[in-house]
Design a protein around this motif. Structure first.
Motif, PDB file in Angstrom:
ATOM      1  N   LEU A 103       0.634  -1.404  -0.300  1.00 35.67           N
ATOM      2  CA  LEU A 103       0.226   0.052   0.047  1.00 35.67           C
ATOM      3  C   LEU A 103       0.693   1.217  -0.009  1.00 35.67           C
ATOM      4  O   LEU A 103       1.984   1.425   0.637  1.00 35.67           O
ATOM      5  CB  LEU A 103      -0.907   0.048   1.193  1.00 35.67           C
ATOM      6  N   LYS A 104       0.266   2.181  -0.645  1.00 37.15           N
ATOM      7  CA  LYS A 104       0.860   3.487  -0.893  1.00 37.15           C
ATOM      8  C   LYS A 104      -0.203   4.624  -0.967  1.00 37.15           C
ATOM      9  O   LYS A 104      -1.319   4.387  -1.599  1.00 37.15           O
ATOM     10  CB  LYS A 104       1.674   3.795  -1.963  1.00 37.15           C
ATOM     11  N   LYS A 105      -0.100   5.608  -0.030  1.00 39.17           N
ATOM     12  CA  LYS A 105      -1.222   6.478  -0.019  1.00 39.17           C
ATOM     13  C   LYS A 105      -0.964   7.430  -1.280  1.00 39.17           C
ATOM     14  O   LYS A 105      -0.025   8.136  -1.318  1.00 39.17           O
ATOM     15  CB  LYS A 105      -1.083   7.142   1.306  1.00 39.17           C
ATOM     16  N   SER A 106      -1.961   7.351  -2.221  1.00 40.38           N
ATOM     17  CA  SER A 106      -2.067   8.258  -3.356  1.00 40.38           C
ATOM     18  C   SER A 106      -2.867   9.388  -3.192  1.00 40.38           C
ATOM     19  O   SER A 106      -2.567  10.483  -4.033  1.00 40.38           O
ATOM     20  CB  SER A 106      -2.529   7.586  -4.591  1.00 40.38           C
ATOM     21  N   GLY A 107      -3.703   9.641  -2.272  1.00 42.06           N
ATOM     22  CA  GLY A 107      -4.388  10.945  -1.851  1.00 42.06           C
ATOM     23  C   GLY A 107      -3.765  11.760  -1.368  1.00 42.06           C
ATOM     24  O   GLY A 107      -2.722  11.498  -0.419  1.00 42.06           O
TER      25      GLY A 107
END
Length: 154
Positions: free
Chosen positions: A26-30
């Motif tokens: 997971l990576k925070k794209s927001g």
């Protein structure tokens, strides 16, 4: 604190396994440029969760928004002549809640996460876009709710 049943423990174990399988990628794209923080968007984790659930066929996850009657008892004191009486009158409202239900397909045991909704008012959006925003926000917040309790698929 109430003891957790064996079937519920099995469901929580499956949720934790799913969480572990998904979390490393997971990576925070927001990004909120106003408040300067990053956040998970649904596309950051939901497709992986759907794929993992379909692959193993052990968990089913359902999201919905519905209205629920909430009783608000109200005491009223009435005086007629010299006599006073206090009675409880039925008083209620309907509130809207978002539900994220996780079902163990082996045992049928489920866990429901629930949060009261609020209207979304995205600047410049149409009514239907605000409805979609509310659904998206609530789904993301409910998945985050699972995370704060230690049983998160994200």
């Amino acid at each position: 604190m109430e003891a957790i049943k064996k079937e519920e423990i099995e469901l929580l174990k499956k949720i934790n396994i799913l969480r572990k399988e998904v979390k490393d990628t997971l990576k925070k794209s927001g990004e909120n440029s106003y408040a300067h923080f990053k956040y998970f968007q649904l596309d950051d984790f939901l497709p992986q969760i759907i794929d993992k659930c379909a692959e193993k066929q052990e968990l089913f996850i359902n999201f919905n928004i519905d209205k629920e009657k909430v009783d608000l008892p109200k005491e009223v004191t009435s005086t007629i002549g010299e006599n006073a009486a206090t009675i409880t009158v039925e008083n209620f409202v309907y509130r809207e809640y978002a539900y994220l239900t996780i079902i163990d397909l082996t045992s049928g045991v489920s866990k429901v996460y629930k949060k009261e909704t609020k209207e979304a008012t995205v600047s410049g959006a149409t009514a239907i876009q605000n409805l979609g925003a509310k659904s998206t926000y609530m789904k993301r917040y409910l998945y985050s709710e699972i995370k704060t309790r230690g049983y998160s698929p994200i």
